[in-house]
Scaffold this motif. Structure first.
Motif, short mmCIF file in Angstrom:
data_model
loop_
_atom_site.label_atom_id
_atom_site.label_comp_id
_atom_site.label_asym_id
_atom_site.label_seq_id
_atom_site.Cartn_x
_atom_site.Cartn_y
_atom_site.Cartn_z
N ASP A 292 -54.75 93.04 -26.67
CA ASP A 292 -55.85 92.08 -26.65
C ASP A 292 -55.60 91.09 -27.78
O ASP A 292 -55.40 91.50 -28.93
N THR A 293 -55.56 89.80 -27.46
CA THR A 293 -55.46 88.77 -28.48
C THR A 293 -56.82 88.10 -28.62
O THR A 293 -57.63 88.12 -27.70
N PRO A 294 -57.12 87.49 -29.77
CA PRO A 294 -58.44 86.86 -29.94
C PRO A 294 -58.68 85.78 -28.90
O PRO A 294 -57.76 85.08 -28.47
N GLU A 295 -59.95 85.64 -28.51
CA GLU A 295 -60.32 84.67 -27.49
C GLU A 295 -60.24 83.24 -28.05
O GLU A 295 -60.41 83.01 -29.25
N THR A 296 -60.02 82.30 -27.13
CA THR A 296 -59.92 80.90 -27.52
C THR A 296 -60.77 80.05 -26.58
O THR A 296 -61.15 80.49 -25.49
N GLY A 297 -61.03 78.81 -26.99
CA GLY A 297 -61.74 77.87 -26.14
C GLY A 297 -63.10 78.37 -25.71
O GLY A 297 -63.84 78.99 -26.49
N SER A 298 -63.43 78.16 -24.43
CA SER A 298 -64.75 78.55 -23.94
C SER A 298 -64.94 80.06 -23.92
O SER A 298 -66.07 80.55 -23.88
N ALA A 299 -63.85 80.82 -23.95
CA ALA A 299 -63.96 82.28 -23.91
C ALA A 299 -64.36 82.87 -25.26
O ALA A 299 -64.62 84.08 -25.34
N THR A 300 -64.42 82.06 -26.31
CA THR A 300 -64.77 82.61 -27.63
C THR A 300 -66.17 83.20 -27.64
O THR A 300 -66.48 84.05 -28.47
N SER A 301 -67.02 82.78 -26.70
CA SER A 301 -68.38 83.34 -26.65
C SER A 301 -68.36 84.82 -26.28
O SER A 301 -69.35 85.52 -26.49
N THR A 302 -67.26 85.29 -25.72
CA THR A 302 -67.16 86.71 -25.34
C THR A 302 -66.46 87.55 -26.40
O THR A 302 -66.32 88.76 -26.21
N GLU A 303 -66.02 86.92 -27.48
CA GLU A 303 -65.31 87.67 -28.52
C GLU A 303 -66.25 88.64 -29.23
O GLU A 303 -67.45 88.38 -29.37
N ARG A 304 -65.70 89.76 -29.66
CA ARG A 304 -66.44 90.73 -30.45
C ARG A 304 -65.64 91.02 -31.71
O ARG A 304 -64.59 91.67 -31.64
N ALA A 305 -66.12 90.55 -32.84
CA ALA A 305 -65.41 90.80 -34.09
C ALA A 305 -65.33 92.28 -34.39
O ALA A 305 -64.42 92.73 -35.10
N GLU A 306 -66.27 93.07 -33.85
CA GLU A 306 -66.29 94.51 -34.12
C GLU A 306 -65.00 95.19 -33.69
O GLU A 306 -64.66 96.27 -34.18
N GLU A 307 -64.28 94.59 -32.75
CA GLU A 307 -63.04 95.19 -32.27
C GLU A 307 -61.87 94.97 -33.22
O GLU A 307 -60.83 95.62 -33.07
N TRP A 308 -62.05 94.07 -34.17
CA TRP A 308 -60.95 93.70 -35.07
C TRP A 308 -61.23 94.30 -36.44
O TRP A 308 -62.06 93.80 -37.19
N GLU A 309 -60.54 95.37 -36.74
CA GLU A 309 -60.82 96.13 -37.95
C GLU A 309 -60.75 95.25 -39.19
O GLU A 309 -59.76 94.57 -39.44
N GLY A 310 -61.84 95.27 -39.95
CA GLY A 310 -61.87 94.57 -41.23
C GLY A 310 -61.99 93.07 -41.14
O GLY A 310 -61.84 92.38 -42.15
N ILE A 311 -62.29 92.52 -39.95
CA ILE A 311 -62.41 91.07 -39.77
C ILE A 311 -63.80 90.77 -39.23
O ILE A 311 -64.25 91.39 -38.27
#
Length: 748
Positions: free
Chosen positions: A312-331
């Protein structure tokens, strides 16, 4: 990431529906026998009623978006009619031979591995009285016959004759059906009259709109036609989004929310193609969408998008609304993650370029397609120009620090995790900002109340749970005061009758009520720490009160009093050196009632705040997974759909004997999963067993009896205060009184 969006609609669903395998999940988007696969709506509008208000007449709606969708005014002109929360959003409507579509779902860049072309052909079969179809190209349409060439060829192969026309009023004569896509030019009154007469004489009319993004739609022109004919539906000047069920982006909703009263949904041979998971295909890169999505072309000319498996790579563009920082340890920064996602896309485009030939293969533990129909695969390519395709892109992007491991049942999961941990340790790319050791503490408050999803009772094979039950159901439960959580200190395990930290019950994941005030995370962390800390230490802590058998000694199921217990495992004070592990290698990811690390991202964030690492592990007895288990402080095992092998049971026994804690999380699950979990408990020498469902019609979450809430706690266990790594279990520390907590004692 897996999204268990079915929970948003459960409300007061009966416990019977939830206690077995029949609970709904996102996997219901898969085609069932005899039904077309999901439909993909690329940049779609919704439909309205004849008065341009939300369309709620089910007799007119053939297809709705999924319940996770919403609509908005993409062009900002204020013309969009909003659909209230909880009101299904129509995407296709049908009224006496006139069918309206929110998007041109048969254009050539459609992914025909979905059901779009089959659906359109079914509509023609159901509505048209003959094979002759005219396709309007006389009103400035962008979507013309050239852009529908694949569907037209498919329809003609099935007996239809489709011809373009620039004079629709004249060419309706002799036609059985007509197609009109978003007309940028107004139909004249004479043309509208011709369409009215055509429909009145039994002709079929298919009208295709599109969303108002960049004002590309022609909603007013289509509505003028619909009004002239007098249909019961109109087109909305809006765009529909679905952050959960979509094809790569929220503006491409996927749905299987079909009204089967219409004869439009029978499965048939379409333009898609089947893949053999045992084979390797050589394909050509067409385009890199982002770091984990690549469009490819097969040798037969078919094009499809590949979701790069296991990453899984971080979301970009319009898909950033679906990103969950909780999945990225320490970020925690979303802006940072978006920038990292752009960097991942650039990395992918540097590795994989249009025209490049790569090998596509599949994983033995994963389907060739996911629940949305997307192809899941490994991509192997020539990274050094030697002419030999030997570099696995999936691994390389993780090793470069541009991706995290996706915690599914992947056979190579633990291999990929080793690469991720190395990238984290050295701070490569996205991980350069990761600082879990200094994460802010969240939700670490005294436990006042617990909610217990899919609750099930804990039982004893010996019939005695005296002094071993820290949490019971309330007296109002279907089994009053039923044990919901129990400990077995001699065996070094605990059992919870619930998935308990399932992120599907987070409001950010779509659950309808807030749950962050409940103490589930704090309690479970105490439980696993207590299980590790007390294993083999002194007399058993589950001794009953003075008037019960076993006072001051082992319970009836224990071995001789002088039996040596497991040595204590000393957890390191340094973050990450003694992680909590969760098993995801036995079908848990694909089961709606079980958890892998992918389903517990919010618990990961909580553990960061108390300086405990959390990792998924799939192979407990071999490779890096076995190494990780050897360093873990606790292993969480949720109800496995696949049985443990004897070798795996030996690995867990060794882990337990070396002082590691084993906590089994069950719930009201299918019999096979309950049997598998109980087999693990028995193999570890414990009498704890997962029993039947417990419901509570009075004390429950969101009116759902299958999610009891309880304050029926056993105070003697010291599991209910704010968690610290200095908490003592068995002998409560001074000042840890309970007057601040509403929970009542059960002394058990």
């Amino acid at each position: 990431m897996r999204r268990r969006t079915f929970l948003t609609a459960l409300g007061a669903t009966s416990a019977t529906a939830l206690s077995g395998a029949g609970a709904a999940s996102s996997q219901e988007l898969l085609a069932t026998d005899g039904t077309i696969r999901p439909l993909a709506f690329d940049s779609t509008a919704s439909l309205l009623d004849g008065n341009e208000r939300p369309l709620t007449d089910d007799s007119l709606v053939a297809v709705w978006a999924e319940s996770t969708a919403y609509n908005g005014d993409a062009d900002g002109n204020g013309d969009a009619v909003s659909y209230p929360d909880g009101t299904p959003i129509p995407l296709v409507a049908s009224d006496d031979g006139i069918v309206g579509f929110g998007a041109p779902i048969g254009q050539d860049d459609t992914d025909f591995n979905y059901g779009n072309e089959e659906f359109l052909l079914n509509v023609l079969d159901a509505e048209a009285d003959g094979p002759t179809v005219v396709f309007d190209e006389g009103h400035g349409q962008f979507y013309d016959t050239e852009k529908f060439s694949a569907f037209i060829g498919y329809a003609e192969a099935n007996g239809y004759e489709i011809a373009a026309t620039t004079d629709i009023a004249a060419d309706l004569t002799g036609a059985d059906a007509a197609i009109v896509t978003s007309p940028s030019e107004v139909f004249s009154a004479a043309e509208r009259d011709a369409l009215v007469a055509f429909v009145a004489n039994g002709g079929t009319l298919l009208l295709f709109d599109q969303s108002d993004f960049n004002n590309f739609d022609a909603t007013a022109n289509l509505n003028a036609i619909a009004e002239a004919i007098g249909t019961g539906f109109r087109f909305n000047d809006d765009q529909v989004y679905d952050p959960e069920n979509n094809l790569y982006a929220p503006f491409v909703p996927l749905t299987s929310n079909f009204n089967t009263a219409f004869d439009y949904f029978a499965d048939r041979e379409g333009l898609g193609f089947e893949l053999d998971p045992s084979k390797t295909y050589t394909v050509e890169v067409v385009e890199v969408t982002d770091g984990d999505t690549v469009d490819v072309r097969f040798e037969g000319g078919q094009e499809t998008a590949i979701r790069v498996l296991g990453i899984d790579t971080p979301e970009t563009g319009s898909a950033t609304s679906t990103e969950r920082a909780e999945e990225w340890e320490g970020i925690e920064s979303y802006d940072y993650l978006e920038a990292a996602g752009n960097a991942a896309t650039a990395f992918a485009r540097g590795e994989l370029s249009p025209g490049q030939r790569v090998d596509l293969s599949f994983d033995a533990n994963e389907p060739a397609r996911d629940e949305f129909g997307r192809v899941l695969g490994y991509l192997t390519y020539d990274a050094d120009g030697s002419g030999s395709r030997e570099t696995l892109y999936n691994h390389r992007v993780i090793d470069a620090g541009h991706a995290r491991v996706y915690d599914s049942g992947l056979a190579r999961h633990d291999e990929f995790l080793a690469a991720e941990l190395d990238a984290r340790e050295t701070g490569r790319n996205v991980w350069s900002a990761s600082d879990p050791a200094n994460a802010e503490s969240i939700r670490n408050d005294p436990v006042e109340e617990l909610f217990v999803p899919r609750a099930a009772a804990i039982e004893s094979a010996s019939g005695d749970l005296s002094g071993r039950v820290p949490v019971r159901a309330e007296a109002t439960a279907s089994t009053p005061n039923a044990p919901l959580i129990a400990v077995d200190d001699d065996a070094g395990i605990a059992m919870v009758g619930s998935p308990f930290v399932d992120e599907a019950y987070e409001i950010a994941e779509g659950y309808p009520v807030e749950t962050n005030g409940y103490g589930n995370y704090v309690f479970l962390t105490h439980l696993l720490s207590r299980t590790a800390a007390t294993a083999g230490r002194g007399p058993p802590l589950h001794a009953g009160p003075p008037d019960t058998p076993g006072n001051g000694g082992p319970p009836p199921h224990a071995g001789p009093p002088d039996r040596a217990g497991p040595p204590e495992r000393n957890a390191s004070d340094e973050y990450g050196e003694a992680p909590v592990l969760i098993d995801g290698g036995h079908g848990q990811f694909a089961a709606s009632y079980a958890l892998s690390a992918e389903d517990a991202a919010y618990y990961l964030r909580y553990l960061e705040g108390v300086d405990i690492a959390f990792e998924g592990v799939n192979q407990l007895a071999t490779g890096f997974g076995a190494e990780l288990l050897g360093n873990g402080r606790a292993l969480l095992i949720t109800a496995p759909t696949e049985a443990y092998t004897e070798t795996e049971l030996d690995a867990v026994r060794t882990f337990r004997k070396d002082g590691g804690a084993v906590v089994l999380l069950g719930g009201a699950v299918p019999e096979v999963a309950r049997t598998n979990l109980n087999t693990i408990a028995e193999a570890l020498g414990s009498d704890l067993r997962l029993g039947g469902a417990v419901t509570d019609g009075t004390n429950n979450l969101n009116g759902n009896p299958s999610v009891p809430i309880t304050t029926n706690f056993g105070d003697r266990f010291n599991l209910f205060d704010t968690y610290t790594n200095e908490t003592e279990y068995g002998n409560r520390k001074a000042g840890s009184g309970r007057s601040h907590r509403k929970g009542r004692r059960n002394d058990s």
